[in-house]
Enzyme design. Structure first.
Site: not given
Ligand code: PGA
Length: 266
Positions: A103, A175, A181, A221
Site C-alpha cells: 500500500h 490506487e 485518503g 476515495s
Molecule cells: P480511501 O483509501 O478509500 O480512504 O481513499 C483507499 C486506500 O487507501 O486503499
C-alpha cells in the site's frame, strides 16, 4: 478498443476494505457481526482487512460467511529475529486468507519497496495466502508523464520470479497515490480505464495469455456516489475501499452499489 463504460467479462466482482489503523476490539466485533448478518452480497466477493490485533476475532466471527479476511501487511520470512513483524503462517493461523501488500502508505512511511513487495508475494503464495498488491503513481509521476512506466515497473517487480501459473493467484489494486485518503481526489473514471488497460497488458504478459491474468481492483476515495461508475469500467474487477467502508453499513451499501448484473454481453 472496448468502450470503458461497457462492463467487461470478469464476474464475480470484488469489494473489499482495509480498516488501516482503526478498530478496537468492541468496534471490530460489532462490525464483523453486522456484516456476518448480511444475507445477500448481490454476487460480489467481499473481504475485510482489519488490524492484526483483531484479525483472529474478526475471522472467527466471519468464518461461516462469504467474507474473506486479510492482513494489511506481513514479513517475507516465516519466523525469526524480525522485531515487530508478523509472518504469513501467523496470518494463516489467525484465519486470514488474503494479505494486502505494498500500500502507498507503507511505501511512503515505512520503506516498502518493489523488492520487498516481491519477497512478500512469494512468501504469501508459499503459505496459501492471496496477495493483494497495491500499485499507483504519485501526482508528480503523473504530471511528469511517467505514470504508465511506474505502474508497469511496480507490476513487473511484484511478479518477478513467479511462474505464469502463480501469477494468476495474485490480485492487484490500482490506487493512484493522489486519490487516496483525506487529501485525495477521486480519479476520473476515464483515467482509471486508461491506466487499467496498461496494467492489464503487463498482467497478461506475466500470465502468458490474456484472460487468465490476476483480478485488478480500483481504490482511492471510492464512495457511494462513484462506486457504480468505477464498477462499470472495463478491466476493473473490484473496488478496494478505505474510509467509506469503515462502518459495516457503509461497507454493505458500497457492495450493493457496486454489484453488477452477472449477465453481460460483449
Ligand atoms: P480511501 O483509501 O478509500 O480512504 O481513499 C483507499 C486506500 O487507501 O486503499
Amino acid at each position: 478498443m472496448s468502450d470503458p463504460a461497457t462492463p467487461a467479462p470478469g464476474w464475480p466482482f470484488w469489494v473489499g476494505t482495509s480498516w488501516k489503523m482503526n478498530g478496537l476490539p468492541d468496534d471490530a466485533r460489532s462490525y464483523a457481526e453486522r456484516i456476518a448478518a448480511v444475507d445477500d452480497w448481490h454476487g460480489v466477493l467481499p473481504f475485510v482487512m482489519p488490524p492484526f490485533t483483531v484479525l483472529a476475532d474478526v475471522a472467527r466471527l466471519l468464518r461461516d460467511s462469504p467474507v474473506q479476511v486479510g492482513g494489511q501487511n506481513m514479513h517475507w520470512d516465516e519466523c525469526g529475529s524480525w522485531t515487530g513483524e508478523i509472518s504469513a503462517p501467523m496470518l494463516r493461523q489467525c484465519g486470514a486468507t488474503m494479505v494486502e501488500l505494498g500500500h502507498s502508505e507503507r511505501r511512503r512511511h515505512f520503506g516498502e519497496t518493489d523488492q520487498t513487495v516481491n519477497l512478500k508475494v512469494h512468501a504469501a503464495l508459499r503459505h496459501g495466502l492471496t496477495p493483494l498488491v497495491c500499485i499507483g503513481e504519485t501526482q508528480a509521476e503523473r504530471d511528469g508523464g511517467v505514470a504508465d512506466l511506474i505502474l508497469a515497473r511496480q507490476v513487473r517487480l511484484a511478479l518477478h520470479g513467479l511462474t505464469a501459473a502463480h501469477v494468476g493467484r495474485v490480485m492487484f489494486a490500482y490506487e493512484p497515490v493522489w486519490a487516496i485518503g483525506e487529501a485525495g481526489r477521486p480519479a476520473p473514471p476515464e483515467l482509471v480505464a486508461q491506466a487499467a488497460a496498461g496494467i492489464r497488458q503487463e498482467l497478461d504478459r506475466a500470465a502468458g495469455a490474456p484472460g487468465v491474468s490476476p483480478p485488478l481492483l480500483y481504490g482511492g476515495s471510492v464512495n457511494l456516489e462513484n462506486a457504480a461508475p468505477y464498477a462499470a469500467l472495463a478491466g476493473i474487477d473490484g473496488l478496494f475501499v478505505g474510509r467509506a467502508a469503515w462502518t459495516a453499513e457503509g461497507y454493505a451499501a458500497l457492495a450493493r452499489a457496486a454489484a453488477r448484473p452477472p449477465c453481460r454481453g460483449p
